[in-house]
Scaffold this motif. Structure first.
Motif, short mmCIF file in Angstrom:
data_model
loop_
_atom_site.label_atom_id
_atom_site.label_comp_id
_atom_site.label_asym_id
_atom_site.label_seq_id
_atom_site.Cartn_x
_atom_site.Cartn_y
_atom_site.Cartn_z
N ASP A 75 0.88 -1.21 -0.01
CA ASP A 75 0.02 0.09 0.04
C ASP A 75 0.94 1.25 0.16
O ASP A 75 0.57 2.35 -0.66
CB ASP A 75 -1.17 -0.10 1.14
N GLY A 76 2.08 1.22 0.82
CA GLY A 76 3.03 2.41 0.87
C GLY A 76 3.47 2.94 -0.42
O GLY A 76 3.42 3.90 -0.99
N LYS A 77 3.97 1.53 -1.12
CA LYS A 77 4.52 1.79 -2.28
C LYS A 77 3.66 2.29 -3.48
O LYS A 77 3.96 3.02 -4.26
CB LYS A 77 4.94 0.38 -2.86
N SER A 137 1.31 9.32 -5.92
CA SER A 137 1.64 10.74 -5.68
C SER A 137 2.79 11.22 -6.72
O SER A 137 2.63 12.31 -6.99
CB SER A 137 2.09 10.72 -4.15
N GLN A 138 3.75 10.40 -6.89
CA GLN A 138 4.66 10.94 -8.15
C GLN A 138 4.11 11.03 -9.22
O GLN A 138 4.41 12.09 -10.01
CB GLN A 138 5.69 9.84 -8.05
N GLY A 176 3.82 14.81 -11.46
CA GLY A 176 4.70 14.70 -12.53
C GLY A 176 6.11 14.36 -12.63
O GLY A 176 6.96 14.21 -13.44
N SER A 177 6.43 13.82 -11.47
CA SER A 177 7.86 13.32 -11.08
C SER A 177 8.31 12.24 -11.75
O SER A 177 9.54 11.65 -11.90
CB SER A 177 8.29 13.39 -9.72
#
Length: 96
Positions: free
Chosen positions: A74-76, A82-83, A87-88
């Motif tokens: 879940d964290g990954k 979020s990235q 746009g990262s």
């Protein structure tokens, strides 16, 4: 503000005060890895610096929590999403 500590570090990379200030700035920005690196360098130059020792303990705790968070699926997934939103992460062209 990272500019002020950077000025001191450009002339003396082991400037204890500049390393501490930059570490604090990195920590406030959530950039714990960079903050910890500065604190480690500071402690190499001044191992008895109690403020740096306290900061190192706090950063180790923050880094451990971050590692724990990203160790779960879940964290990954949350991190990747979020990235993507920011746009990262480079997006592949669907036309290829």
């Amino acid at each position: 503000d990272l500019l002020f500590p950077l000025q001191g570090l450009s002339t003396n990379p082991l400037d204890v005060k500049a390393l501490f200030r930059r570490s604090q700035a990195y920590e406030k920005l959530g950039r714990f890895e960079e903050a910890y690196q500065d604190i480690r360098n500071l402690l190499r130059a001044d191992s008895r610096n109690s403020a740096a020792q306290a900061s190192a303990r706090r950063l180790v705790t923050a880094l451990s929590a971050k590692a724990e968070k990203y160790s779960t699926t879940d964290g990954k997934v949350s991190h990747v999403v979020s990235q993507l939103r920011s746009g990262s992460v480079a997006r592949e062209d669907k036309g290829k």
